[in-house]
Scaffold this motif. Structure first.
Motif, mmCIF file in Angstrom:
data_model
loop_
_atom_site.group_PDB
_atom_site.id
_atom_site.type_symbol
_atom_site.label_atom_id
_atom_site.label_comp_id
_atom_site.label_asym_id
_atom_site.label_seq_id
_atom_site.Cartn_x
_atom_site.Cartn_y
_atom_site.Cartn_z
ATOM 1 N N GLN A 279 0.820 -1.206 0.000
ATOM 2 C CA GLN A 279 0.000 0.000 0.000
ATOM 3 C C GLN A 279 0.860 1.264 0.000
ATOM 4 O O GLN A 279 0.339 2.361 -0.089
ATOM 5 N N SER A 280 2.182 1.096 0.116
ATOM 6 C CA SER A 280 3.138 2.155 -0.158
ATOM 7 C C SER A 280 4.067 1.604 -1.234
ATOM 8 O O SER A 280 3.713 0.641 -1.918
ATOM 9 N N SER A 281 5.254 2.137 -1.385
ATOM 10 C CA SER A 281 6.069 1.786 -2.544
ATOM 11 C C SER A 281 6.746 0.419 -2.461
ATOM 12 O O SER A 281 6.686 -0.366 -3.406
ATOM 13 N N TYR A 282 7.387 0.115 -1.314
ATOM 14 C CA TYR A 282 8.291 -1.029 -1.282
ATOM 15 C C TYR A 282 8.028 -1.929 -0.074
ATOM 16 O O TYR A 282 8.158 -1.474 1.069
ATOM 17 N N PRO A 283 7.688 -3.195 -0.277
ATOM 18 C CA PRO A 283 7.520 -4.134 0.841
ATOM 19 C C PRO A 283 8.772 -4.184 1.709
ATOM 20 O O PRO A 283 9.893 -4.261 1.196
ATOM 21 N N HIS A 284 8.572 -4.159 3.024
ATOM 22 C CA HIS A 284 9.709 -3.904 3.907
ATOM 23 C C HIS A 284 9.749 -4.782 5.156
ATOM 24 O O HIS A 284 10.820 -5.070 5.669
ATOM 25 N N THR A 297 1.765 -6.459 7.266
ATOM 26 C CA THR A 297 2.854 -6.214 6.319
ATOM 27 C C THR A 297 3.064 -4.714 6.208
ATOM 28 O O THR A 297 2.102 -3.936 6.228
ATOM 29 N N ASN A 298 4.312 -4.312 6.090
ATOM 30 C CA ASN A 298 4.674 -2.902 5.971
ATOM 31 C C ASN A 298 5.374 -2.676 4.641
ATOM 32 O O ASN A 298 6.224 -3.470 4.229
ATOM 33 N N SER A 299 4.975 -1.617 3.968
ATOM 34 C CA SER A 299 5.695 -1.168 2.775
ATOM 35 C C SER A 299 6.079 0.290 2.995
ATOM 36 O O SER A 299 5.378 1.028 3.683
ATOM 37 N N CYS A 300 7.208 0.697 2.435
ATOM 38 C CA CYS A 300 7.775 1.998 2.787
ATOM 39 C C CYS A 300 7.963 2.880 1.567
ATOM 40 O O CYS A 300 7.946 2.417 0.423
ATOM 41 N N HIS A 301 8.140 4.160 1.838
ATOM 42 C CA HIS A 301 8.580 5.128 0.836
ATOM 43 C C HIS A 301 9.454 6.128 1.569
ATOM 44 O O HIS A 301 8.975 6.863 2.436
ATOM 45 N N TYR A 303 11.450 7.422 4.410
ATOM 46 C CA TYR A 303 11.444 7.061 5.823
ATOM 47 C C TYR A 303 10.039 6.843 6.383
ATOM 48 O O TYR A 303 9.867 6.666 7.572
ATOM 49 N N ASN A 304 9.029 6.868 5.517
ATOM 50 C CA ASN A 304 7.662 6.661 5.954
ATOM 51 C C ASN A 304 7.131 5.345 5.384
ATOM 52 O O ASN A 304 7.798 4.690 4.585
ATOM 53 N N GLY A 305 5.918 4.978 5.778
ATOM 54 C CA GLY A 305 5.384 3.727 5.283
ATOM 55 C C GLY A 305 3.946 3.497 5.697
ATOM 56 O O GLY A 305 3.342 4.298 6.414
#
Length: 430
Positions: A279-284, A297-301, A303-305
């Motif tokens: 739901q953001s740019s990059y799975p993290h 699950t966290n996705s980041c862009h 320093y945010n996510g």
């Protein structure tokens, strides 16, 4: 006379350190509380500045002396800890090369695993001219003991106290490890996966039969006699950025991903069940709740996510999770690097140095600032103590709900009993 002058100067530093530290903490807490209530756009004040950077070098020198004399408890009372001790050194660096040398003196706390009681083991990576050097340490009460310099990564099973030790080309699984050689080795086998070992995790299964190996060269299931690549699944090139994975507490499910694809869910054999779109740019990052009813699950862009929660019942063969109705929004701010699941909520560590408790429904429960970027985290068996490690070489021991002081940034009411600093080849206690 000279000693009297030194003591007088120390008293001046102590007074300034405490007054400005309390002022800074209050200003940050007030600012964040206002923004949480009214929104950041409504905040018109200036961002608080910690005005103690010029004391950093002197206070760090006093910290080293206190460690040599065994007076760290008194030192902490006189000078409550702050990451600002390194700011002056970095600000005074004349060029980028010199600044890099200063920053390289701090290690990285790669993994932390809790042991019985309130002890823990952790791995520190230290950059050296010939590459990264790793050391496994035991935290026994307040003592820190170097255990081994050949252990690259450590991991602990969700249940049954199975610990994994990854060495170059070898995995050892130990039941009830105590950090001092005690415990029963239940398996030791060659690791046939070809990996670089630079940034790697090892996650043992509850029954000690195998482990999940997470690396930038791929994510593998490894066991006595074999290694199976289970990720990546849609590309041929070897390197993957920010590989991350999690085992469910019952070990029936594996969640995994990297920054070039979504998060995937497999069964215990690594066979694909479904995909969770970022739901953001990059799975993290990913983590199962303590009762296994939810996967986050966290996705980041930058320093945010964004962190989302998916019900376990939706994680079945052919699942495609990407619409709002398919998930719960847990958080829309953090780039998450590490986390643990308690019986009631998640504790997540982010890129800005905060740890935050959030509910499965997205409730914001508390926040606590440590500084740096959070890298690793572990919870004691009774849930009272949280161990947190950072990219800046600082393992912290927090007693949850034990009361915070006037220098604490946050609202979690937690007491930091001490922090360690992995600096050059030493561990200092603060």
């Amino acid at each position: 006379m000279q000693n009297q002058e030194c003591e007088a100067l120390k008293k001046e530093w102590q007074k300034e350190w405490n007054e400005k530290g309390e002022k800074y903490a209050k200003e940050v807490n007030d600012m964040v509380a206002f923004a949480e209530a009214h929104g950041w756009d409504a905040y018109k004040g200036e961002e608080p500045v910690d005005e103690r950077a010029h004391l950093g070098e002197a206070v760090f020198a006093l910290l080293k002396e206190a460690n040599e004399r065994g007076e760290t408890e008194k030192f902490r009372a006189d000078f409550p800890p702050s990451n600002v001790i390194f700011d002056e050194c970095e600000d005074e660096a004349d060029d980028a090369d010199e600044k890099d040398k200063i920053e390289d003196k701090l290690g990285v706390v790669d993994q932390i695993c809790s042991l019985r009681g309130e002890n823990a083991i952790f791995v520190v990576s230290q950059s050296e001219p010939e590459g990264w050097h790793k050391m496994l340490y035991l935290l026994e009460g307040e003592r820190v003991i170097g255990v081994a310099d050949d252990v690259i990564a450590v991991g602990k099973s969700k249940r049954n106290e199975i610990y994994a030790m990854l060495r170059r080309g070898e995995v050892e699984l130990i039941k009830s490890y105590d950090g001092k050689g005690g415990g029963e080795t239940i398996a030791k086998f060659n690791c046939e996966a070809t990996i670089s070992y630079e940034d790697v995790e090892i996650l043992p299964f509850n029954d000690g039969s195998k482990a999940l190996l997470v690396s930038c060269d791929g994510i593998f299931l490894v066991w006595d006699g074999g290694a199976k690549l289970i990720h990546p699944v849609r590309k041929e090139y070897a390197y993957i950025a920010m590989a991350n994975a999690a085992l469910s507490n019952d070990n029936e499910l594996i969640a995994l991903g990297d920054q070039d694809e979504g998060h995937f869910v497999t069964n215990a054999q690594g066979e694909m069940l479904g995909e969770i779109y970022p739901q953001s740019s990059y799975p993290h990052f990913c983590l199962f709740s303590a009762d296994d009813t939810q996967l986050i699950t966290n996705s980041c862009h930058f320093y945010n996510g964004v962190t989302i929660g998916v019900d376990r019942t939706a994680l079945k063969h052919g699942a495609q999770i990407y619409r709002d109705r398919d998930f719960t929004l847990v958080d829309d701010e953090m780039r998450v690097y590490a986390g643990v699941a308690t019986q009631d909520f998640y504790i997540l560590g982010d890129a800005y140095g905060y740890i935050r408790a959030v509910g499965k429904d997205g409730r914001k429960i508390w926040r606590h600032y440590l500084g740096g970027t959070i890298k690793s985290m572990a919870l004691s068996e009774d849930g009272d103590v949280l161990f947190v490690g950072t990219y800046g070489g600082r393992p912290h021991k927090l007693r949850l709900g034990a009361g915070q002081d006037s220098h604490t940034i946050g609202n979690g009411n937690h007491k930091e009993e001490f922090r360690l600093i992995a600096y050059e080849d030493k561990i200092y206690r603060w």
